[in-house]
Design a protein around this motif. Structure first.
Motif, PDB file in Angstrom:
ATOM      1  N   ILE A   6      41.314  53.124  35.511  1.00  0.00           N
ATOM      2  CA  ILE A   6      40.712  51.827  35.799  1.00  0.00           C
ATOM      3  C   ILE A   6      39.904  51.401  34.580  1.00  0.00           C
ATOM      4  N   HIS A   7      40.114  50.140  34.132  1.00  0.00           N
ATOM      5  CA  HIS A   7      39.351  49.621  32.995  1.00  0.00           C
ATOM      6  C   HIS A   7      37.871  49.815  33.237  1.00  0.00           C
TER       7      HIS A   7
ATOM      8  N   LYS B   9      36.734  37.779  32.675  1.00  0.00           N
ATOM      9  CA  LYS B   9      37.614  38.332  31.644  1.00  0.00           C
ATOM     10  C   LYS B   9      38.655  39.245  32.299  1.00  0.00           C
ATOM     11  N   VAL B  10      39.894  38.794  32.274  1.00  0.00           N
ATOM     12  CA  VAL B  10      40.991  39.575  32.835  1.00  0.00           C
ATOM     13  C   VAL B  10      41.621  40.371  31.701  1.00  0.00           C
ATOM     14  N   ARG B  11      41.759  41.666  31.938  1.00  0.00           N
ATOM     15  CA  ARG B  11      42.330  42.548  30.915  1.00  0.00           C
ATOM     16  C   ARG B  11      43.726  42.996  31.341  1.00  0.00           C
ATOM     17  N   GLU B  12      44.302  43.830  30.532  1.00  0.00           N
ATOM     18  CA  GLU B  12      45.684  44.262  30.729  1.00  0.00           C
ATOM     19  C   GLU B  12      45.828  45.252  31.889  1.00  0.00           C
ATOM     20  N   THR B  13      46.869  45.035  32.681  1.00  0.00           N
ATOM     21  CA  THR B  13      47.360  46.042  33.614  1.00  0.00           C
ATOM     22  C   THR B  13      48.729  46.439  33.088  1.00  0.00           C
ATOM     23  N   ARG B  14      48.930  47.737  32.904  1.00  0.00           N
ATOM     24  CA  ARG B  14      50.225  48.212  32.411  1.00  0.00           C
ATOM     25  C   ARG B  14      50.567  49.510  33.134  1.00  0.00           C
ATOM     26  N   ILE B  15      51.546  49.431  33.993  1.00  0.00           N
ATOM     27  CA  ILE B  15      52.039  50.611  34.712  1.00  0.00           C
ATOM     28  C   ILE B  15      53.493  50.794  34.259  1.00  0.00           C
TER      29      ILE B  15
END
Length: 181
Positions: free
Chosen positions: A39-40, A84-90
């Motif tokens: 989790i960020h 601020k929306v950050r990257e989700t990468r699965i």
């Protein structure tokens, strides 16, 4: 805020993560179908470290994903007009996986709840575990961690700051007290 104490140094963090990695493998009965999702922000390097440790003694690469929970928070209106929306990468299929959500501190449980919602929107894991470096108590939701580096009872006027080499240039967990507390 006023600094109170160093709770964990580099060696204590390393030992806690090593123990947690072994506990994850034991609970999962190996590394089959195992994936970690950080989790960020500080959950990401912790997930990567756990994956390296598990891969080292289970002889294989453990997939690691990155999860941003910003839009799943229940306090989104309090954050501001443009969070601020950050990257989700699965980079793997979640379906049928045993996923370990990884974060630095478990406090109210609201971050973990948001992470569960975000993860389930991306697939249907077989099982979801929660791993945290520090559990400081004060839960507001019925959520508990499956794997904990350190249980640290705190007061509500204390703040736990996790610093990691990858994000902060050093490994340590600090306890601070809010002014007037």
């Amino acid at each position: 805020m006023r600094f109170k104490a160093v709770i964990m140094g580099e060696a204590e963090i390393r030992r806690a993560l090593s123990r947690m990695a072994h506990e994850i493998v034991e609970r999962n009965k190996g590394a089959k179908d195992l994936a970690l999702v950080g989790i960020h922000t500080r959950g990401i390097p912790l997930a990567r470290r756990l994956a390296r440790l598990i891969g080292g003694f289970e002889e294989g690469e453990i997939p690691v994903g990155i999860l941003d929970i910003t839009l799943y928070r229940d306090d989104l209106s309090e954050i501001g007009l443009q969070p601020k929306v950050r990257e989700t990468r699965i980079p793997f299929d979640l379906n049928g996986k045993n996923v370990v959500l990884v974060d630095d501190v478990l406090y109210t449980g609201r971050t973990a709840r948001a992470a569960l919602d975000a993860l389930i929107d991306l697939g249907r894991p077989k099982r979801i575990y929660l791993a945290v470096l520090v559990d400081r108590g004060h839960r507001e939701l019925p959520i508990r961690a499956d794997f904990v580096g350190k249980n640290l009872p705190t007061s509500k006027n204390e703040v736990v700051k996790v610093k990691l080499e990858e994000t902060d240039g050093e490994d340590r967990v600090e306890l601070w007290e809010k002014e007037g507390g």
